[in-house]
Enzyme design. Structure first.
Site, PDB file in Angstrom:
ATOM      1  N   ASP A  82     -14.745  45.826  46.778  1.00 31.63           N
ATOM      2  CA  ASP A  82     -15.354  44.768  45.990  1.00 31.63           C
ATOM      3  C   ASP A  82     -14.498  43.453  46.017  1.00 31.63           C
ATOM      4  O   ASP A  82     -14.781  42.435  45.334  1.00 31.63           O
ATOM      5  CB  ASP A  82     -15.478  44.968  44.255  1.00 31.63           C
ATOM      6  CG  ASP A  82     -14.041  45.688  43.789  1.00 31.63           C
ATOM      7  OD1 ASP A  82     -13.757  47.028  44.535  1.00 31.63           O
ATOM      8  OD2 ASP A  82     -13.493  45.075  43.217  1.00 31.63           O
ATOM      9  N   ASN A  83     -13.181  43.510  46.920  1.00 28.63           N
ATOM     10  CA  ASN A  83     -12.232  42.366  46.785  1.00 28.63           C
ATOM     11  C   ASN A  83     -12.528  41.851  48.164  1.00 28.63           C
ATOM     12  O   ASN A  83     -11.398  41.280  48.893  1.00 28.63           O
ATOM     13  CB  ASN A  83     -11.006  42.773  46.522  1.00 28.63           C
ATOM     14  CG  ASN A  83     -10.887  43.124  45.317  1.00 28.63           C
ATOM     15  OD1 ASN A  83     -11.725  42.523  44.416  1.00 28.63           O
ATOM     16  ND2 ASN A  83      -9.975  43.880  44.716  1.00 28.63           N
TER      17      ASN A  83
ATOM     18  N   LYS B  72     -13.519  31.604  36.266  1.00 27.53           N
ATOM     19  CA  LYS B  72     -12.820  32.947  36.097  1.00 27.53           C
ATOM     20  C   LYS B  72     -11.893  32.987  34.790  1.00 27.53           C
ATOM     21  O   LYS B  72     -11.116  32.312  34.517  1.00 27.53           O
ATOM     22  CB  LYS B  72     -12.061  33.192  37.317  1.00 27.53           C
ATOM     23  CG  LYS B  72     -11.354  34.504  37.416  1.00 27.53           C
ATOM     24  CD  LYS B  72     -10.804  34.700  38.937  1.00 27.53           C
ATOM     25  CE  LYS B  72     -10.335  36.066  39.160  1.00 27.53           C
ATOM     26  NZ  LYS B  72      -9.471  36.265  40.302  1.00 27.53           N
TER      27      LYS B  72
ATOM     28  N   ARG C 273     -13.009  28.222  40.554  1.00 35.60           N
ATOM     29  CA  ARG C 273     -12.548  28.857  42.068  1.00 35.60           C
ATOM     30  C   ARG C 273     -13.837  28.484  42.802  1.00 35.60           C
ATOM     31  O   ARG C 273     -14.973  28.589  42.160  1.00 35.60           O
ATOM     32  CB  ARG C 273     -12.372  30.664  41.887  1.00 35.60           C
ATOM     33  CG  ARG C 273     -12.259  31.049  43.267  1.00 35.60           C
ATOM     34  CD  ARG C 273     -11.890  32.343  43.494  1.00 35.60           C
ATOM     35  NE  ARG C 273     -12.667  33.441  42.814  1.00 35.60           N
ATOM     36  CZ  ARG C 273     -12.479  34.765  42.761  1.00 35.60           C
ATOM     37  NH1 ARG C 273     -11.405  35.248  43.107  1.00 35.60           N
ATOM     38  NH2 ARG C 273     -13.680  35.616  42.431  1.00 35.60           N
TER      39      ARG C 273
ATOM     40  N   ASP D 209     -12.131  41.988  27.586  1.00 32.62           N
ATOM     41  CA  ASP D 209     -12.387  40.885  26.780  1.00 32.62           C
ATOM     42  C   ASP D 209     -12.977  39.704  27.542  1.00 32.62           C
ATOM     43  O   ASP D 209     -13.458  38.555  27.068  1.00 32.62           O
ATOM     44  CB  ASP D 209     -11.093  40.408  26.066  1.00 32.62           C
ATOM     45  CG  ASP D 209      -9.915  40.050  26.930  1.00 32.62           C
ATOM     46  OD1 ASP D 209     -10.144  40.059  28.036  1.00 32.62           O
ATOM     47  OD2 ASP D 209      -8.688  39.838  26.276  1.00 32.62           O
TER      48      ASP D 209
END
Length: 472
Positions: free
Chosen positions: A244-245, A109, A172, A121
């Site tokens: 999405d989390n 990540k 992760r 970025d």
């Protein structure tokens, strides 16, 4: 290369519409800041030297057997549907089957741009990377389902946000990175091949006993109800409960603007982007139900009779608040030392929380103080607490066993307090990893009274953290 990772990848074998194959972007000067040796052993990873660990977990070297991909998903963000999100700064290296037979993802990540970066970025700065490492490992120690942190690597490159900041990459580990939003994108697009493949993969990986989409929905609802009740029991605020989390595995995922409550107020919000309080502490159960309604909607196309599916799925979602309430009450009963049930227990818990909110009592120290006999000192006006305590003591008289032991096992002495995390980040940016190491040692045994008493102390007014931020 001496680093050995026993990859056994399955998600990368699914239809290519579910992801994009792409390697991480190498960084200038990778340097290992933290490595979780115990987790590595659990995963069957045989580590090399620090320089090699830094290169691999920065993304500079792709280890043998890895198949780096960026996953595609959509999501409701603060209630508004975004039809395509995806891993904009993350690369799933692959999967391993750990020593307990569990399949787990290994993801970088902050590892560079992907097709889903949306003008970003693809990087992360050191602060949120260290925050996620500390908080996710603390949650694991608390016994709450969560993604884990394997490594942090400083990149030697600046990241420009509100200022120029040092960059870092987090490694992760997760049961999977399959989200409600992963189902949503293919349902919204009408991509039945991808949706069916995703469904079959999810069932086989997480809920093999589920014999159809409704059974999968019910299993995920149960997992989310347990998870959110556990969050509430330790005063945790996720901060950004977008679909999405929301991991279908039932793990806590995406520690962006997360925080723990100090002085208790049910409407507490820390996230700088949650201006309307959608994801406030007390709103989390309702949002979990809302998220499961979106999951149910995404599963409907898998059913042969859509009208009947809507009716059955609606019943499942409507049953979730009662399930959440039962899970919540079970955990708060334990926090009060209760092993049996009584019709008045919910009111007993709520009455204490109301007194705490009225006086801004510290959440963690009040509940821990019930076991240690120090709760009274958390209240500026102890009279309301004294009256409540008398009722609670009478209720405890009906209990067998050792209520104090139950309370000590249910009420942590130490949590990753927001001001301590900020102090740790400031020190790490300055080159001092001592506060990080102290936090990690202490938070590894949260139910034991820590040697460093300062870590149990609420923030002074000048130390208070009023806002937390996403790690983008």
């Amino acid at each position: 290369m001496t680093l050995a990772i026993p990859f056994d990848n399955s998600y990368a074998a699914l239809p290519p519409s579910l992801f994009t194959r792409i390697d991480p972007t190498p960084v200038k000067a990778p340097r290992l800041l933290a490595f979780n040796h115990a987790l590595a052993e659990e995963l069957g990873i045989v580590p090399g030297d620090e320089a090699e660990l830094a290169r691999v977990f920065a993304g500079n070297e792709v280890p043998e057997g890895a198949t780096p991909i960026a996953q595609r998903y959509a999501g409701h963000q603060f209630g508004q549907f975004n039809p395509q999100l995806g891993d904009g700064r993350a690369h799933l290296l692959g999967e391993v089957v750990d020593r307990h037979g569990r399949r787990r993802d290994i993801q970088l990540k902050g590892s560079g741009r992907t097709p889903y970066s949306r003008m970003g970025d693809g990087r992360a700065w050191m602060g949120p990377v260290l925050r996620e490492y500390v908080v996710s490992e603390a949650m694991h120690a608390l016994g709450i389902p969560t993604t884990r942190a394997l490594a942090v690597v400083a990149t030697g490159e600046p990241v420009v946000r509100e200022a120029v900041l040092p960059g870092a990459v987090l490694t992760r580990v997760a049961a999977s990175h399959i989200r409600v939003g992963t189902f949503q994108i293919f349902a919204a697009r009408g991509d039945m091949d991808a949706l069916k493949a995703l469904y079959e993969h999810t069932v086989a990986r997480h809920y093999p006993e589920a014999d159809g989409p409704k059974a999968l929905l019910d299993a995920v609802i149960a997992a989310q109800a347990r998870l959110v009740a556990q969050w509430m029991s330790v005063g945790f605020i996720h901060g950004v409960m977008n679909t999405d989390n929301c991991a279908v595995s039932g793990e806590t995922i995406d520690y962006g603007p997360c925080a723990f409550v100090d002085d208790y107020h049910p409407e507490t919000v820390f996230s700088s982007i949650d201006r309307m309080g959608r994801y406030a502490y007390a709103n989390q159960p309702d949002i979990a139900v809302w998220n499961m309604a979106q999951f149910a909607t995404a599963l409907v196309p898998l059913m042969p009779d859509a009208e009947r599916a809507v009716e059955e799925f609606t019943q499942s979602v409507h049953a979730m608040p009662a399930l959440l309430r039962a899970e919540w009450l079970a955990r708060f009963r334990a926090k009060l030392g209760l092993a049996t049930g009584d019709a008045d227990d919910a009111a007993l818990v709520s009455d204490l929380l109301d007194i705490m909110a009225a006086q801004g009592a510290d959440f963690t120290n009040t509940f821990r103080g019930l076991a240690e006999g120090t709760a009274r000192r958390e209240f500026s006006d102890p009279a309301p607490f004294d009256a409540w305590e008398a009722k609670w003591r009478r209720r405890l008289e009906a209990e067998d066993g050792d209520p104090e032991a139950r309370m000590l096992a249910a009420n942590p002495a130490v949590i990753p307090r927001n001001h301590r995390i900020e102090h740790m980040i400031e020190a790490a940016v300055g080159g001092d990893m001592g506060p990080f190491e102290t936090l990690m040692r202490t938070l590894a045994t949260p139910y034991e009274t820590p040697e460093v008493a300062l870590l149990t102390t609420p923030p002074r007014p000048e130390e208070r953290v009023e806002a937390t931020f996403c790690g983008t």
